[in-house]
Write a protein that holds these residues in place. Structure first.
Motif, PDB file in Angstrom:
ATOM      1  N   ALA A  80       0.689  -1.343   0.031  1.00 24.34           N
ATOM      2  CA  ALA A  80      -0.045  -0.272  -0.376  1.00 24.34           C
ATOM      3  C   ALA A  80       0.612   0.832   0.142  1.00 24.34           C
ATOM      4  O   ALA A  80       0.229   2.091  -0.787  1.00 24.34           O
ATOM      5  CB  ALA A  80      -0.925   0.183   1.221  1.00 24.34           C
ATOM      6  N   ALA A  81       1.855   1.604   0.957  1.00 25.38           N
ATOM      7  CA  ALA A  81       3.095   2.526   1.011  1.00 25.38           C
ATOM      8  C   ALA A  81       1.944   3.574   0.633  1.00 25.38           C
ATOM      9  O   ALA A  81       2.687   4.704   0.481  1.00 25.38           O
ATOM     10  CB  ALA A  81       3.813   2.327  -0.209  1.00 25.38           C
ATOM     11  N   HIS A 122       1.392  -7.821  -4.220  1.00 24.16           N
ATOM     12  CA  HIS A 122       2.677  -7.705  -4.770  1.00 24.16           C
ATOM     13  C   HIS A 122       3.424  -8.902  -4.673  1.00 24.16           C
ATOM     14  O   HIS A 122       3.798  -9.575  -3.849  1.00 24.16           O
ATOM     15  CB  HIS A 122       3.893  -7.104  -3.428  1.00 24.16           C
ATOM     16  CG  HIS A 122       4.583  -6.678  -3.683  1.00 24.16           C
ATOM     17  ND1 HIS A 122       6.160  -6.892  -3.120  1.00 24.16           N
ATOM     18  CD2 HIS A 122       5.677  -5.063  -4.074  1.00 24.16           C
ATOM     19  CE1 HIS A 122       6.988  -6.405  -3.691  1.00 24.16           C
ATOM     20  NE2 HIS A 122       6.177  -5.392  -3.806  1.00 24.16           N
ATOM     21  N   ILE A 123       3.246  -9.572  -5.957  1.00 23.01           N
ATOM     22  CA  ILE A 123       3.401 -11.230  -6.108  1.00 23.01           C
ATOM     23  C   ILE A 123       5.053 -11.029  -6.746  1.00 23.01           C
ATOM     24  O   ILE A 123       4.718 -10.688  -7.860  1.00 23.01           O
ATOM     25  CB  ILE A 123       2.397 -12.157  -6.909  1.00 23.01           C
ATOM     26  CG1 ILE A 123       1.255 -11.485  -5.853  1.00 23.01           C
ATOM     27  CG2 ILE A 123       2.794 -13.082  -6.957  1.00 23.01           C
ATOM     28  CD1 ILE A 123      -0.212 -12.381  -6.462  1.00 23.01           C
ATOM     29  N   LYS A 124       6.425 -11.758  -6.143  1.00 23.10           N
ATOM     30  CA  LYS A 124       7.146 -11.644  -6.961  1.00 23.10           C
ATOM     31  C   LYS A 124       6.967 -12.886  -8.078  1.00 23.10           C
ATOM     32  O   LYS A 124       6.667 -14.186  -7.694  1.00 23.10           O
ATOM     33  CB  LYS A 124       8.101 -11.987  -5.280  1.00 23.10           C
ATOM     34  CG  LYS A 124       8.512 -11.185  -4.487  1.00 23.10           C
ATOM     35  CD  LYS A 124       9.112 -10.006  -4.949  1.00 23.10           C
ATOM     36  CE  LYS A 124       9.197  -9.690  -3.799  1.00 23.10           C
ATOM     37  NZ  LYS A 124      10.106  -8.395  -4.070  1.00 23.10           N
ATOM     38  N   SER A 165       6.835  -1.318 -11.297  1.00 21.48           N
ATOM     39  CA  SER A 165       6.075  -1.445 -12.067  1.00 21.48           C
ATOM     40  C   SER A 165       4.038  -2.029 -11.428  1.00 21.48           C
ATOM     41  O   SER A 165       2.859  -1.433 -11.411  1.00 21.48           O
ATOM     42  CB  SER A 165       5.955  -2.806 -12.914  1.00 21.48           C
ATOM     43  OG  SER A 165       5.636  -3.735 -11.897  1.00 21.48           O
ATOM     44  N   TYR A 166       4.597  -2.538  -9.736  1.00 18.03           N
ATOM     45  CA  TYR A 166       2.979  -1.699  -9.258  1.00 18.03           C
ATOM     46  C   TYR A 166       2.440  -0.573  -8.578  1.00 18.03           C
ATOM     47  O   TYR A 166       0.885  -1.058  -8.631  1.00 18.03           O
ATOM     48  CB  TYR A 166       3.052  -2.671  -8.036  1.00 18.03           C
ATOM     49  CG  TYR A 166       3.842  -1.965  -6.559  1.00 18.03           C
ATOM     50  CD1 TYR A 166       3.479  -0.893  -5.741  1.00 18.03           C
ATOM     51  CD2 TYR A 166       5.526  -2.252  -6.678  1.00 18.03           C
ATOM     52  CE1 TYR A 166       3.995  -0.108  -4.799  1.00 18.03           C
ATOM     53  CE2 TYR A 166       6.008  -1.141  -5.343  1.00 18.03           C
ATOM     54  CZ  TYR A 166       5.166  -0.668  -4.516  1.00 18.03           C
ATOM     55  OH  TYR A 166       5.738   0.037  -3.767  1.00 18.03           O
ATOM     56  N   GLU A 167       3.033   0.305  -9.063  1.00 22.61           N
ATOM     57  CA  GLU A 167       2.309   1.384  -9.005  1.00 22.61           C
ATOM     58  C   GLU A 167       1.643   1.705 -10.267  1.00 22.61           C
ATOM     59  O   GLU A 167       0.723   2.877  -9.707  1.00 22.61           O
ATOM     60  CB  GLU A 167       3.997   3.061  -8.358  1.00 22.61           C
ATOM     61  CG  GLU A 167       4.950   2.073  -7.655  1.00 22.61           C
ATOM     62  CD  GLU A 167       6.368   3.032  -7.777  1.00 22.61           C
ATOM     63  OE1 GLU A 167       7.096   3.657  -6.356  1.00 22.61           O
ATOM     64  OE2 GLU A 167       6.960   3.197  -8.984  1.00 22.61           O
ATOM     65  N   PHE A 168       2.025   1.343 -11.078  1.00 21.95           N
ATOM     66  CA  PHE A 168       0.551   1.675 -11.815  1.00 21.95           C
ATOM     67  C   PHE A 168      -0.424   1.408 -11.309  1.00 21.95           C
ATOM     68  O   PHE A 168      -1.707   1.469 -12.140  1.00 21.95           O
ATOM     69  CB  PHE A 168       1.380   1.235 -13.605  1.00 21.95           C
ATOM     70  CG  PHE A 168       2.408   1.305 -13.761  1.00 21.95           C
ATOM     71  CD1 PHE A 168       2.595   3.025 -14.343  1.00 21.95           C
ATOM     72  CD2 PHE A 168       3.499   0.803 -13.925  1.00 21.95           C
ATOM     73  CE1 PHE A 168       3.970   3.566 -14.460  1.00 21.95           C
ATOM     74  CE2 PHE A 168       4.818   0.846 -14.294  1.00 21.95           C
ATOM     75  CZ  PHE A 168       4.949   3.002 -14.789  1.00 21.95           C
ATOM     76  N   ASP A 169      -0.526   0.218 -11.025  1.00 23.26           N
ATOM     77  CA  ASP A 169      -1.624  -0.733 -10.136  1.00 23.26           C
ATOM     78  C   ASP A 169      -2.502   0.032  -9.609  1.00 23.26           C
ATOM     79  O   ASP A 169      -4.100   0.727  -9.236  1.00 23.26           O
ATOM     80  CB  ASP A 169      -1.533  -1.572  -9.584  1.00 23.26           C
ATOM     81  CG  ASP A 169      -1.649  -2.853 -11.338  1.00 23.26           C
ATOM     82  OD1 ASP A 169      -1.819  -2.511 -12.238  1.00 23.26           O
ATOM     83  OD2 ASP A 169      -1.498  -4.320 -10.586  1.00 23.26           O
ATOM     84  N   GLN A 170      -1.639   0.846  -8.323  1.00 25.48           N
ATOM     85  CA  GLN A 170      -2.270   2.309  -7.533  1.00 25.48           C
ATOM     86  C   GLN A 170      -2.197   3.124  -7.625  1.00 25.48           C
ATOM     87  O   GLN A 170      -3.222   3.225  -7.792  1.00 25.48           O
ATOM     88  CB  GLN A 170      -1.320   2.074  -6.862  1.00 25.48           C
ATOM     89  CG  GLN A 170      -0.268   0.797  -5.360  1.00 25.48           C
ATOM     90  CD  GLN A 170       0.782   1.396  -4.684  1.00 25.48           C
ATOM     91  OE1 GLN A 170       1.654   1.741  -4.769  1.00 25.48           O
ATOM     92  NE2 GLN A 170       0.543   1.045  -3.654  1.00 25.48           N
TER      93      GLN A 170
END
Length: 293
Positions: free
Chosen positions: A60-61, A68-70, A206-211
């Motif tokens: 979340a941050a 956040h799946i590696k 890249s998860y930031e684009f989902d956020q």
């Protein structure tokens, strides 16, 4: 009045612009990002945590919570083909404040695992949380790391003096990114005493684009900077290797000739002339004649 010697570094082919990207964590959203990079013909460096392959989580941050799946090591070996894999620590530990032994334990096992996965040396690093100190820098050197990225935006296009403290131009969500792209792509003189060449370096997760629900933002940006004949699209490691080859050049005392002792062809020229010269590996070349100013 001065005599301008044309001994400044240019990029391959005499280009004066280079573009590179760096993305952290090795997560499933990278699949979409790599597809985007491949479609537009740009190159990135992906910084992975070797001890966390396959781990499932969320992040979340302070923003929208997203997965956040590696990715697994097996998938990573294929997914990042054509790009560069670099280290991000074994467990994404903040090394600032650690003693040297613990720093080495975070760095070296990660390097070994990523080399086994890719089948090639891994000498790049991205600091977890952007944190480092003098002990960390010494540990990286001892472990054979040749460059490391911070998270400090410069909003400039300069080549780093110390590749272990490589500050990027900006994050992909920086409000100035499109203005920076316009300036980068322009042919306006970029005045720097060391080189007239410009390096545009963008980083993120890249998860930031989902956020932020802004994948379209990234595609618009990549579409803007991609496909230009006068831009060199390279990984972080390719850029460091090229710059180090330039720094190894041996110039004659009268600044008329130059010898290249490396295995990498290097182009040099001047700030105020469009001409350039290629210095082939193991060869000596004549510089472009100096300019009276």
């Amino acid at each position: 009045m001065s005599l301008q010697v044309n001994d400044r570094m240019l990029f391959p082919g005499g280009r004066r612009k280079a573009f590179t990207l760096s993305y952290d964590d090795g997560i499933t959203q990278d699949r979409r990002l790599v597809e985007l990079f491949n479609r537009y013909g740009v190159k990135g460096t992906f910084n992975l945590n070797s001890g966390l392959f396959g781990k499932v989580g969320v992040v979340a941050a302070g923003k929208k919570e997203v997965s956040h799946i590696k990715i697994t090591a097996d998938e990573a070996a294929e997914l990042y083909r054509g790009h560069e894999v670099a280290a991000h620590g074994q467990y994404h530990a903040c090394m600032a404040g650690m003693d040297a032994a613990r720093c080495v334990e975070e760095i070296l096992p990660s390097r070994r695992a990523l080399e086994a996965m890719t089948g090639r040396p891994v000498t790049g690093y991205a600091y977890a949380f952007g944190a480092y100190d003098e002990t960390v820098l010494s540990a990286l050197t001892a472990c054979g790391i040749t460059y490391a990225r911070t998270i400090t935006s410069t909003h400039k296009f300069d080549i780093p003096q110390n590749f272990l403290i490589w500050d990027p131009t900006c994050h992909h969500d920086d409000e100035k990114i499109f203005d920076l792209a316009e300036e980068f792509l322009s042919d306006r003189l970029y005045f720097n005493l060391l080189t007239p060449a410009k390096l545009f370096y963008v980083w993120g997760h890249s998860y930031e684009f989902d956020q932020c629900e802004n994948w379209d933002h990234m595609e618009k940006f990549i579409g803007m900077v991609a496909g230009h004949e006068d831009v060199w699209y390279a990984t972080n490691g390719e850029i460091r290797e090229y710059v180090e080859a330039f720094r190894r050049l041996v110039f004659s005392a009268d600044s008329r000739t130059v010898y290249n002792p490396s295995a990498v062809p290097v182009w040099i020229g001047g700030t105020f002339t469009p001409e350039s010269v290629e210095v082939k590996p193991g060869k000596t070349a004549e510089l472009v004649p100096p300019i009276d100013m």
